[in-house]
Enzyme design. Structure first.
Site, short mmCIF file in Angstrom:
data_model
loop_
_atom_site.label_atom_id
_atom_site.label_comp_id
_atom_site.label_asym_id
_atom_site.label_seq_id
_atom_site.Cartn_x
_atom_site.Cartn_y
_atom_site.Cartn_z
N PRO A 2 -0.50 26.42 -36.62
CA PRO A 2 -0.21 27.67 -37.06
C PRO A 2 -1.57 28.01 -38.06
CG PRO A 2 1.89 26.70 -37.47
CD PRO A 2 0.84 25.78 -36.74
N GLU A 3 -2.02 29.16 -38.02
CA GLU A 3 -3.50 29.50 -38.54
C GLU A 3 -2.89 30.69 -39.70
OE1 GLU A 3 -6.81 29.97 -36.57
OE2 GLU A 3 -6.25 28.40 -34.96
N LYS A 51 -3.90 28.05 -44.47
CA LYS A 51 -2.93 27.42 -43.69
C LYS A 51 -1.97 26.86 -44.35
CE LYS A 51 -5.72 25.26 -40.96
NZ LYS A 51 -6.07 24.43 -39.96
#
Length: 250
Positions: A2-3, A51
């Protein structure tokens, strides 16, 4: 992994518990220390930082969550059947927030977070970020590595690094010291713009990320991929239309 845009969505879901006094439990041993620290406390705010997710509780307690490749937060109505062993469960306001897996879950303090400015935060100025990258960079530092360094700027991962640099025509193998200030600022601004567009409209078609071996949609050259830096994080780029060269030794 996930960013920054995905983490913002997760923060929005978790924010539904803000203001509630939570009951914390840890079905998995990884969450025991955190559950003990926050059980019975009020969740005051959920802050996305690049993040990372920072959950702020009364008494100055901060829980630092990094999802890594496999982690995820889910928010469901209280009483929803629980299957498996999430690391942490927070109950409050008729909801349950469940953390499954991740790369980091800890009680932290501001002094040891060591995170750069969140690129998606309204208060973050891309010009300041590019100056920070310039001032902090090793003379040998590659642009792709610099944008992934969460101590310099928080929120950019492999996908947005690769897509942003393709959009501005700069190779991830370009050295920071060799770039003009305008080019460095353009790269940072491109990452911010693409991430914000994804937040507003969903993620769009990828131009280079995970498209190695396919022709570039801009020039037709075959897209390449290769690991960068000590972490061997994969960079994707088009050698035909992204200036700045390729891997060292080529």
């Amino acid at each position: 992994m996930p960013e920054g845009d995905s983490i913002r969505r997760a923060a929005g879901r978790l924010g539904a518990l803000a203001g509630s006094r939570v009951e914390a439990s840890a079905p998995h041993p990884r969450g025991i220390a955190v559950a003990r620290a926050v059980d019975g406390r009020v969740l005051e705010a959920v802050e996305p930082r690049g993040k990372n997710l920072l959950l702020r509780f009364d008494g100055g307690i901060v829980v630092h969550s990094h999802l890594g490749m496999t982690g995820r937060w889910r928010v469901v109505p209280s009483g929803t059947p629980l299957i498996g062993r999430p690391w942490l469960v927070l109950r409050g306001g008729g909801l349950e927030a469940r953390l499954w897996n991740g790369s980091l879950l800890r009680v932290a303090n501001g002094a040891d977070l060591r995170l750069g400015p969140d690129l998606l935060a309204d208060a973050t100025d891309p010009s300041d970020v590019s100056a920070r990258v310039r001032a902090s960079s090793d003379p040998r530092l590659l642009l792709g590595e610099a944008l992934l360094d969460q101590r310099l700027v928080a929120g950019i991962g492999n996908m947005w690094m690769s897509e942003a640099l393709w959009s501005v025509g700069i190779s991830p193998w370009a050295r920071v010291r060799e770039l003009e200030d305008e080019a460095l600022r353009d790269a940072v601004e491109a990452a911010r713009r693409l991430m914000r567009e994804a937040l507003a409209n969903g993620r769009q078609e990828r131009r280079v990320y995970r498209r190695a071996g396919r022709p570039c949609s801009r020039c037709g050259t075959i897209i390449r991929s290769r690991g960068q830096g000590d972490g061997n994080r994969t960079a994707y780029w088009c050698p035909g239309c992204q200036a700045g060269g390729g891997p060292p030794g080529e």
